[in-house]
Design a protein around this motif. Structure first.
Motif, mmCIF file in Angstrom:
data_model
loop_
_atom_site.group_PDB
_atom_site.id
_atom_site.type_symbol
_atom_site.label_atom_id
_atom_site.label_comp_id
_atom_site.label_asym_id
_atom_site.label_seq_id
_atom_site.Cartn_x
_atom_site.Cartn_y
_atom_site.Cartn_z
ATOM 1 N N UNK A 1 21.324 41.261 -5.611
ATOM 2 C CA UNK A 1 22.126 41.531 -4.419
ATOM 3 C C UNK A 1 23.607 41.335 -4.626
ATOM 4 N N UNK A 2 24.096 41.680 -5.816
ATOM 5 C CA UNK A 2 25.511 41.479 -6.121
ATOM 6 C C UNK A 2 26.073 42.747 -6.746
ATOM 7 N N UNK A 3 27.337 43.018 -6.470
ATOM 8 C CA UNK A 3 28.017 44.182 -7.043
ATOM 9 C C UNK A 3 29.329 43.730 -7.644
ATOM 10 N N UNK A 4 29.967 44.560 -8.469
ATOM 11 C CA UNK A 4 31.241 44.164 -9.090
ATOM 12 C C UNK A 4 32.304 43.743 -8.070
ATOM 13 N N UNK A 5 32.271 44.365 -6.888
ATOM 14 C CA UNK A 5 33.281 44.035 -5.874
ATOM 15 C C UNK A 5 33.134 42.606 -5.350
ATOM 16 N N UNK A 6 31.962 41.999 -5.578
ATOM 17 C CA UNK A 6 31.726 40.638 -5.101
ATOM 18 C C UNK A 6 32.371 39.575 -5.991
ATOM 19 N N UNK A 7 32.824 39.979 -7.173
ATOM 20 C CA UNK A 7 33.412 39.012 -8.117
ATOM 21 C C UNK A 7 34.894 38.887 -7.818
ATOM 22 N N UNK A 8 35.220 37.915 -6.992
ATOM 23 C CA UNK A 8 36.604 37.716 -6.563
ATOM 24 C C UNK A 8 37.214 36.446 -7.158
ATOM 25 N N UNK A 9 36.364 35.561 -7.677
ATOM 26 C CA UNK A 9 36.842 34.330 -8.288
ATOM 27 C C UNK A 9 35.917 33.975 -9.445
ATOM 28 N N UNK A 10 36.340 33.020 -10.277
ATOM 29 C CA UNK A 10 35.478 32.597 -11.389
ATOM 30 C C UNK A 10 34.192 31.961 -10.869
ATOM 31 N N UNK A 11 34.252 31.327 -9.697
ATOM 32 C CA UNK A 11 33.046 30.718 -9.124
ATOM 33 C C UNK A 11 32.001 31.776 -8.796
ATOM 34 N N UNK A 12 32.434 33.013 -8.564
ATOM 35 C CA UNK A 12 31.492 34.084 -8.241
ATOM 36 C C UNK A 12 30.640 34.492 -9.438
ATOM 37 N N UNK A 13 31.041 34.070 -10.630
ATOM 38 C CA UNK A 13 30.201 34.319 -11.804
ATOM 39 C C UNK A 13 28.794 33.767 -11.580
ATOM 40 N N UNK A 14 28.693 32.675 -10.825
ATOM 41 C CA UNK A 14 27.398 32.048 -10.574
ATOM 42 C C UNK A 14 26.470 32.927 -9.743
ATOM 43 N N UNK A 15 27.019 33.929 -9.087
ATOM 44 C CA UNK A 15 26.199 34.833 -8.285
ATOM 45 C C UNK A 15 25.429 35.819 -9.166
ATOM 46 N N UNK A 16 25.884 35.979 -10.394
ATOM 47 C CA UNK A 16 25.229 36.915 -11.306
ATOM 48 C C UNK A 16 24.009 36.266 -11.947
ATOM 49 N N UNK A 17 22.969 37.048 -12.221
ATOM 50 C CA UNK A 17 21.750 36.477 -12.812
ATOM 51 C C UNK A 17 21.935 36.143 -14.288
ATOM 52 N N UNK A 18 21.143 35.193 -14.757
ATOM 53 C CA UNK A 18 21.136 34.864 -16.179
ATOM 54 C C UNK A 18 20.487 35.996 -16.976
ATOM 55 N N UNK A 19 20.845 36.056 -18.254
ATOM 56 C CA UNK A 19 20.213 36.985 -19.196
ATOM 57 C C UNK A 19 19.553 36.169 -20.292
ATOM 58 N N UNK A 20 18.365 36.571 -20.724
ATOM 59 C CA UNK A 20 17.670 35.889 -21.813
ATOM 60 C C UNK A 20 17.455 36.826 -22.989
ATOM 61 N N UNK A 21 17.220 36.248 -24.143
ATOM 62 C CA UNK A 21 16.969 37.045 -25.340
ATOM 63 C C UNK A 21 15.707 37.879 -25.183
ATOM 64 N N UNK A 22 14.685 37.309 -24.543
ATOM 65 C CA UNK A 22 13.448 38.067 -24.340
ATOM 66 C C UNK A 22 13.697 39.317 -23.497
ATOM 67 N N UNK A 23 14.559 39.196 -22.490
ATOM 68 C CA UNK A 23 14.888 40.366 -21.669
ATOM 69 C C UNK A 23 15.558 41.450 -22.508
ATOM 70 N N UNK A 24 16.453 41.038 -23.394
ATOM 71 C CA UNK A 24 17.147 42.025 -24.228
ATOM 72 C C UNK A 24 16.198 42.666 -25.224
ATOM 73 N N UNK A 25 15.264 41.879 -25.756
ATOM 74 C CA UNK A 25 14.251 42.471 -26.637
ATOM 75 C C UNK A 25 13.411 43.497 -25.879
ATOM 76 N N UNK A 26 13.045 43.145 -24.661
ATOM 77 C CA UNK A 26 12.228 44.055 -23.848
ATOM 78 C C UNK A 26 12.962 45.351 -23.542
#
Length: 445
Positions: A49-74
């Motif tokens: 539920x986040x879009x690039x326009x929602x990133x207005x501060x460094x704290x907004x980085x926390x709104x983005x989901x984590x990425x894992x190595x398994x996801x990238x392999x998949x």
């Protein structure tokens, strides 16, 4: 040039407010870039539920989901090639490399020319921090097939002006490698901490020389955390200054290095990565402050080919933030171990790297080589685990019982668990040319 203090003084000594402004500017660009070009990240962001326009501060980085190595392999299996997180056009990608694959199928990464140029600069920053200079000679034994420790490190060293001898073991062979050492007298020993044991044995067997006689001056020790016990042994054996360096193929090949003036590795990738510290259990962000311990997470903010957002690299670190006499402003950290290597013994967290440090403190009575025996899949074990430890040739077998008691006591005092010590003779475990697998998994036999 060799007398200057920093490779890139502006970035290595940047103030916190200037760094935050730079990070926010580049983060917003990177998030917009991956959203528009990566089907993998566009889907992840939408689900969160986040879009690039929602990133207005460094704290907004926390709104983005984590990425894992398994996801990238998949996603690489799903889309083929570099996967759904490839953002640059293939015609703009000039190099494809990959992870070592020590924890599963290799993860492929791409580099555009700008990515390569940035990585070269990051190499120079961290290598200069660690004491390397343009008048050094570096012999590189790493595999050049995909592995960033080969081609990428040679490229970075050349960019810095270092004389490079590319001599991967897999094609050079040990005897020719030793011949190159005696012929060109390299000053930089480039190795994992574990592989120095293999090189020591080779020098003695092939050259009939002690490693300290070979003329190396500096230890570029990467790929694994360097314990103080290991550092002491390596510096004495090779007559060098040994420093630890840190990088990750899937993030940036060169990220941090020890300066030698304060504990920990200086973060050297300002303007290229945003680091975070999180609790590996709750995934909640933690403050990067002196003494904090958590899992380090990285977001690329200046990457074209295969960017990663809030990427969990699974390294557990201890943070140091007190000012360093060297003048670098990047926080420092020490890698405690990998969260996916951690086991629980009767409720106590145990990292192989910590066990290694204790066992190596018993050198020369032990060789420092060991294996932790796992009777069943972990990570939790309700029983005392057996550790197989190599005793050195100079130890009388009748003294092993007392030595086992000493070792168990040291492990109990330092790591808060009591193992069963099983002694094995020196030479039982194969010496690795790269990293060592410290677990012996009986359930896979």
């Amino acid at each position: 040039m060799g007398d200057r203090k920093y490779w890139d003084e502006r970035m290595e000594t940047i103030g916190s407010e200037d760094l935050k402004a730079l990070e926010l500017e580049e983060l917003r660009k990177q998030v917009k870039y991956v959203y528009e070009r990566s089907p993998f990240y566009k889907e992840k962001f939408k689900k969160a539920g986040v879009s690039p326009e929602d990133i207005k501060s460094l704290e907004d980085l926390r709104r983005l989901p984590y990425t894992t190595k398994d996801e990238l392999r998949e996603t690489q299996e799903k889309y083929g090639g570099l996967g759904g997180h490839q953002c640059a056009e293939t015609r703009d990608i000039i190099r494809i490399q990959g992870t070592s694959g020590t924890t599963g199928r290799p993860l492929f990464i791409g580099l555009t020319r700008n990515d390569v140029n940035l990585w070269n600069e990051l190499f120079a920053r961290h290598a200069w921090t660690g004491g390397l200079r343009p008048d050094d000679i570096l012999i590189n034994p790493a595999n050049f097939t995909l592995f960033v420790g080969g081609l990428t490190e040679c490229s970075g060293a050349e960019h810095m002006g270092i004389t490079v001898i590319p001599a991967p073991f897999v094609s050079t062979g040990t005897e020719k490698f030793m011949m190159l050492i005696t012929t060109f007298k390299p000053t930089v020993l480039f190795s994992t901490p574990s592989a120095t044991v293999f090189l020591e044995d080779a020098a003695r067997k092939i050259l009939k020389m002690e490693p300290s006689e070979l003329g190396f001056k500096k230890g570029f020790l990467a790929g694994e955390a360097l314990s103080e016990e290991e550092r002491t042994r390596i510096e004495k054996t090779w007559n060098i200054t040994a420093r630890n360096f840190y990088g990750l193929a899937d993030v940036a090949a060169d990220i941090a290095a020890e300066c030698g003036e304060s504990p920990g590795l200086h973060f050297c990738a300002q303007g290229a990565l945003i680091p975070e510290l999180i609790d590996p259990d709750t995934l909640e962000p933690m403050v990067i402050e002196d003494g904090a311990e958590g899992e380090i997470v990285f977001t690329t903010i200046n990457r074209e080919a295969t960017p990663v957002i809030r990427y969990r690299v699974r390294d557990m670190v201890r943070v140091y933030t007190k000012p360093c006499p060297c003048g670098r402003t990047g926080f420092r950290f020490h890698v405690i171990g990998r969260s996916d290597d951690m086991i629980k013994v009767k409720g106590v967290n145990v990292f192989p790297s910590a066990v290694k440090g204790v066992i190596q403190s018993f050198v020369p009575k032990t060789t420092g080589e060991f294996r932790i025996v796992l009777p069943h899949p972990g990570p939790s074990f309700g029983e005392n685990l057996t550790i197989k430890v190599e005793y050195s040739k100079e130890v009388n077998t009748e003294d092993l019982e007392d030595l086992a008691t000493e070792l168990k006591t040291a492990i109990k005092q330092q790591l808060v668990f009591t193992p069963i010590i099983e002694w094995v003779p020196e030479g039982t475990f194969e010496r690795s040319q790269y990293k060592v697998e410290y677990f012996e998994k009986l359930y896979e036999s």
